[in-house]
Design a protein around this motif. Structure first.
Motif, PDB file in Angstrom:
ATOM      1  N   GLU A 234      12.965  14.341  23.157  1.00 14.01           N
ATOM      2  CA  GLU A 234      14.295  13.901  23.612  1.00 14.01           C
ATOM      3  C   GLU A 234      15.361  14.730  22.898  1.00 14.01           C
ATOM      4  O   GLU A 234      16.289  15.254  23.520  1.00 14.01           O
ATOM      5  CB  GLU A 234      14.501  12.414  23.307  1.00 14.01           C
ATOM      6  CG  GLU A 234      13.744  11.464  24.204  1.00 14.01           C
ATOM      7  CD  GLU A 234      14.560  11.021  25.395  1.00 14.01           C
ATOM      8  OE1 GLU A 234      15.771  11.304  25.450  1.00 14.01           O
ATOM      9  OE2 GLU A 234      13.973  10.391  26.290  1.00 14.01           O
ATOM     10  N   PHE A 235      15.232  14.840  21.587  1.00 13.74           N
ATOM     11  CA  PHE A 235      16.204  15.597  20.802  1.00 13.74           C
ATOM     12  C   PHE A 235      16.201  17.066  21.203  1.00 13.74           C
ATOM     13  O   PHE A 235      17.263  17.672  21.395  1.00 13.74           O
ATOM     14  CB  PHE A 235      15.906  15.455  19.315  1.00 13.74           C
ATOM     15  CG  PHE A 235      16.855  16.206  18.420  1.00 13.74           C
ATOM     16  CD1 PHE A 235      18.206  15.890  18.399  1.00 13.74           C
ATOM     17  CD2 PHE A 235      16.397  17.228  17.602  1.00 13.74           C
ATOM     18  CE1 PHE A 235      19.088  16.579  17.574  1.00 13.74           C
ATOM     19  CE2 PHE A 235      17.266  17.915  16.772  1.00 13.74           C
ATOM     20  CZ  PHE A 235      18.622  17.595  16.763  1.00 13.74           C
ATOM     21  N   PHE A 236      15.021  17.645  21.353  1.00 10.53           N
ATOM     22  CA  PHE A 236      14.932  19.048  21.751  1.00 10.53           C
ATOM     23  C   PHE A 236      15.593  19.283  23.112  1.00 10.53           C
ATOM     24  O   PHE A 236      16.248  20.308  23.320  1.00 10.53           O
ATOM     25  CB  PHE A 236      13.465  19.497  21.818  1.00 10.53           C
ATOM     26  CG  PHE A 236      12.812  19.674  20.480  1.00 10.53           C
ATOM     27  CD1 PHE A 236      13.534  19.609  19.295  1.00 10.53           C
ATOM     28  CD2 PHE A 236      11.437  19.915  20.392  1.00 10.53           C
ATOM     29  CE1 PHE A 236      12.927  19.780  18.059  1.00 10.53           C
ATOM     30  CE2 PHE A 236      10.816  20.093  19.171  1.00 10.53           C
ATOM     31  CZ  PHE A 236      11.560  20.019  18.004  1.00 10.53           C
ATOM     32  N   SER A 237      15.401  18.341  24.037  1.00 16.40           N
ATOM     33  CA  SER A 237      15.991  18.510  25.371  1.00 16.40           C
ATOM     34  C   SER A 237      17.512  18.435  25.313  1.00 16.40           C
ATOM     35  O   SER A 237      18.207  19.186  26.016  1.00 16.40           O
ATOM     36  CB  SER A 237      15.432  17.471  26.347  1.00 16.40           C
ATOM     37  OG  SER A 237      15.787  16.158  25.985  1.00 16.40           O
ATOM     38  N   PHE A 238      18.037  17.552  24.471  1.00 21.23           N
ATOM     39  CA  PHE A 238      19.484  17.510  24.278  1.00 21.23           C
ATOM     40  C   PHE A 238      19.973  18.802  23.637  1.00 21.23           C
ATOM     41  O   PHE A 238      21.022  19.336  24.016  1.00 21.23           O
ATOM     42  CB  PHE A 238      19.881  16.311  23.414  1.00 21.23           C
ATOM     43  CG  PHE A 238      20.101  15.046  24.170  1.00 21.23           C
ATOM     44  CD1 PHE A 238      21.194  14.914  25.031  1.00 21.23           C
ATOM     45  CD2 PHE A 238      19.237  13.970  24.040  1.00 21.23           C
ATOM     46  CE1 PHE A 238      21.414  13.741  25.735  1.00 21.23           C
ATOM     47  CE2 PHE A 238      19.439  12.796  24.745  1.00 21.23           C
ATOM     48  CZ  PHE A 238      20.532  12.676  25.599  1.00 21.23           C
ATOM     49  N   GLN A 239      19.227  19.298  22.660  1.00 22.99           N
ATOM     50  CA  GLN A 239      19.610  20.557  22.025  1.00 22.99           C
ATOM     51  C   GLN A 239      19.718  21.688  23.050  1.00 22.99           C
ATOM     52  O   GLN A 239      20.653  22.495  23.000  1.00 22.99           O
ATOM     53  CB  GLN A 239      18.587  20.941  20.956  1.00 22.99           C
ATOM     54  CG  GLN A 239      18.743  20.229  19.628  1.00 22.99           C
ATOM     55  CD  GLN A 239      17.793  20.796  18.594  1.00 22.99           C
ATOM     56  OE1 GLN A 239      16.621  21.053  18.871  1.00 22.99           O
ATOM     57  NE2 GLN A 239      18.289  21.001  17.383  1.00 22.99           N
TER      58      GLN A 239
END
Length: 216
Positions: free
Chosen positions: A22-27
């Motif tokens: 999730e965090f990587f996709s937001f990044q």
């Protein structure tokens, strides 16, 4: 002496490492706008209420102009789906669940995420049948770090909090379990391993040994 009767698992980041991706996709979405997303801000929502930090509002503030949220949500989800597609349950999860079953323990799940997020993931991983009780966002007024989710599961089993262990991967989840009065064991993932966990115990023993230690 208290005897362990129940084990309760978090879902996101503990059973499946959805949180990291999730965090990587937001990044990835942020970087399309030449903006970096700080983990220290994003971490407010990990394991707790997603409204504790709104990435889209933060991005809009950084850009200084309105954004098309729906378009970005769709793009972000596409990126997440690509990142998570080959990700199964975290190493050791099935062993924990089988060990708990073999020891005759009751198994619960307490997640701040919505039911329609948790269940499809569990079904995809073929893990639904392990859980005697599943409680999610819709079952309580307050999600983690409030203890209500854990207290709800304990109430279902009719078990004292000192007879239960919570397995968590995030500070918000650990605070909730501790506030419920439970033994709390941290199993951090790639994203949460650098976050601050106060004085909680990290998982360093095999499941059966952990139970024996707490029961001694």
């Amino acid at each position: 002496m208290y005897v362990i009767e129940v084990v309760i698992f978090d879902f996101d980041g503990l059973i499946r490492d959805t949180e990291t991706f999730e965090f990587f996709s937001f990044q990835e979405v942020f970087r399309l706008h030449d903006i970096e997303l700080p983990l220290e801000l994003y971490s407010k929502r990990i394991g707790g209420h997603m409204n504790a930090f709104d990435p889209y509002s933060y991005l809009q503030d950084c850009i200084g102009r309105p954004i098309n949220r729906e378009e970005l949500r769709m793009l972000r989800r596409q990126k997440y789906d690509m990142l998570i597609q080959n990700e199964k349950e975290r190493p050791g999860v099935v062993n924990y669940l089988n060990s708990a079953k073999n020891l005759g323990l009751k198994i619960g799940l307490a997640s701040s995420a919505p039911y329609d997020w948790v269940m499809p993931n569990l079904e995809e991983l073929n893990l639904v049948g392990y859980f005697d009780c599943i409680r999610t966002h819709e079952d309580v007024k307050n999600v983690k770090p409030d203890p209500e989710l854990y207290l709800n599961v304990l109430d279902y089993f009719g078990v004292n909090s000192q007879n239960a262990i919570a397995f968590e991967d995030s500070p918000n989840g650990a605070k909730a379990a501790r506030a419920a009065g439970m033994h709390t064991v941290i199993v951090p993932n790639e994203l949460t391993k650098g976050l601050f966990f106060d004085d909680y115990s990290m998982l360093e023993l095999e499941f059966e040994r952990l139970i024996q230690t707490l029961n001694s």
